[in-house]
Motif scaffolding. Structure first.
Motif, PDB file in Angstrom:
ATOM      1  N   LEU A  74       0.954   3.981  -3.024  1.00 15.67           N
ATOM      2  CA  LEU A  74       0.647   5.399  -2.837  1.00 15.67           C
ATOM      3  C   LEU A  74       1.748   6.282  -3.403  1.00 15.67           C
ATOM      4  O   LEU A  74       1.470   7.280  -4.089  1.00 15.67           O
ATOM      5  N   VAL A  94       0.831  -1.205   0.000  1.00 15.97           N
ATOM      6  CA  VAL A  94       0.000   0.000   0.000  1.00 15.97           C
ATOM      7  C   VAL A  94       0.865   1.254   0.000  1.00 15.97           C
ATOM      8  O   VAL A  94       0.600   2.224  -0.731  1.00 15.97           O
ATOM      9  N   GLN A  95       1.927   1.250   0.805  1.00 16.96           N
ATOM     10  CA  GLN A  95       2.811   2.415   0.859  1.00 16.96           C
ATOM     11  C   GLN A  95       3.498   2.653  -0.484  1.00 16.96           C
ATOM     12  O   GLN A  95       3.534   3.787  -0.986  1.00 16.96           O
ATOM     13  N   VAL A  99      -1.463  10.758   4.133  1.00 17.53           N
ATOM     14  CA  VAL A  99      -1.825   9.358   4.403  1.00 17.53           C
ATOM     15  C   VAL A  99      -0.586   8.477   4.309  1.00 17.53           C
ATOM     16  O   VAL A  99      -0.360   7.586   5.137  1.00 17.53           O
ATOM     17  N   TYR A 100       0.228   8.742   3.292  1.00 18.11           N
ATOM     18  CA  TYR A 100       1.479   7.990   3.144  1.00 18.11           C
ATOM     19  C   TYR A 100       2.378   8.201   4.364  1.00 18.11           C
ATOM     20  O   TYR A 100       2.979   7.256   4.884  1.00 18.11           O
ATOM     21  N   VAL A 143       1.657   6.088  -7.331  1.00 20.63           N
ATOM     22  CA  VAL A 143       0.508   6.807  -7.886  1.00 20.63           C
ATOM     23  C   VAL A 143       0.694   8.313  -7.727  1.00 20.63           C
ATOM     24  O   VAL A 143       0.415   9.092  -8.647  1.00 20.63           O
ATOM     25  N   LEU A 144       1.180   8.725  -6.568  1.00 18.30           N
ATOM     26  CA  LEU A 144       1.374  10.151  -6.331  1.00 18.30           C
ATOM     27  C   LEU A 144       2.415  10.727  -7.280  1.00 18.30           C
ATOM     28  O   LEU A 144       2.242  11.821  -7.826  1.00 18.30           O
ATOM     29  N   THR A 200      -6.132  16.735  -3.315  1.00 16.54           N
ATOM     30  CA  THR A 200      -6.081  15.266  -3.294  1.00 16.54           C
ATOM     31  C   THR A 200      -4.648  14.776  -3.122  1.00 16.54           C
ATOM     32  O   THR A 200      -4.383  13.839  -2.358  1.00 16.54           O
ATOM     33  N   MET A 242      -3.138  12.459  -0.011  1.00 19.47           N
ATOM     34  CA  MET A 242      -2.409  11.215  -0.247  1.00 19.47           C
ATOM     35  C   MET A 242      -1.022  11.259   0.387  1.00 19.47           C
ATOM     36  O   MET A 242      -0.544  10.256   0.947  1.00 19.47           O
TER      37      MET A 242
END
Length: 290
Positions: free
Chosen positions: A124, A120-121, A146-147, A127-128, A139, A143
């Protein structure tokens, strides 16, 4: 010497509308010298000196605009470092407060949960980095934080392995090291961007070496050598990303505030990763295990 139209509508020095038109000084001994004052566009004052050898013009508005651009770039770079600092604060808070929650998570999910958290990390971050120009700045910021929180959740395990004093000293050393590297890279004339391919190759080699050590544990000396290499590598990455941050703001500054916000986030992510990796390598090199 002749004088043209004088200023009208108020005091020429305090609050009045000041204009200088056709103010000429003429000397006819060995040549002609003329001095003119003209109102420049956008409120700037243009000083034009015409001599027998040709005109020479100095535009004060251009100098003022240059200073504005430089100030805007400094503000943008500061903003990126501010976003990075906030991300580090989020990571630290989650790491301190989430120790028990991380332990319970691992007890409930085992290696599957740990691998899933890492995926997941990484997802992220990818994608970022790849899609930030297509998403809103708000957004991208969410993100990023959250990361940072997920990273803090994972790093809470360091409190099981190292003494609090070692963690604090390593964090202080990393902050000082990071600051010195950043100041050096932003003030030196040496172009660190040329070393980008070399640093990328070094990063790939470092990742492969760490994966090998994960499955085939080596000696303490081998681990320390890998950590020392990683520390040197991410010191170079820190200087590279500092200069890249400045370059990216210069490249996108004409595309508006929204784009500047996006660039701030992606630069903050790069600098954040440099800091975290340097901290972990310093901790493993100098920290005493509890």
């Amino acid at each position: 010497m002749t004088f043209g139209q004088q200023p009208q509508n108020g005091n020429p020095y305090y609050g009045g509308n000041q204009q200088y038109n056709n103010v000429n000084q003429q000397y006819n001994n060995n040549g002609q010298y003329q001095q003119q004052y003209q109102q420049a566009p956008y409120g700037g004052q243009q000083y034009a000196y015409a001599t027998a050898n040709g005109p020479a013009v100095m535009d004060a508005q251009a100098t003022y605009s240059y200073d504005q651009v430089q100030q805007a770039r400094r503000v943008s770079v500061t903003r990126a470092y501010g976003e990075m600092t906030l991300g580090l604060i989020v990571t630290a808070l989650v790491a301190v407060l989430g120790q028990n929650a991380y332990y319970d998570f691992l007890m409930a999910t085992g290696n599957v949960g740990l691998i899933g958290l890492c995926i997941v990390q990484v997802g992220l971050a990818v994608v970022l980095g790849a899609r930030i120009m297509q998403m809103k700045a708000s957004t991208a910021r969410i993100m990023f934080y959250v990361y940072a929180a997920l990273m803090g959740f994972t790093l809470s395990s360091i409190f099981w392995l190292f003494a609090p004093q070692a963690i604090g000293v390593s964090l202080g050393l990393c902050a000082a090291f990071f600051f010195v590297l950043t100041m050096f890279s932003l003030t030196t004339k040496f172009d660190m961007l040329k070393l980008g391919p070399i640093l990328m190759v070094g990063l790939i080699v470092l990742i492969i070496a760490q994966l090998v050590l994960f499955f085939v544990p080596g000696t303490t000396e081998t681990t320390r050598i890998i950590c020392a290499i990683g520390l040197v590598l991410f010191a170079g990455m820190t200087m590279y990303d500092a200069q890249q941050t400045r370059m990216l703001f210069q490249q996108y500054e004409a595309q508006g505030p929204e784009m500047i916000k996006k660039v701030s986030i992606i630069c903050a992510l790069n600098l954040y990763l440099d800091f975290v990796n340097m901290f972990l390598y310093i901790l493993q090199l100098f920290g005493s295990r509890d």
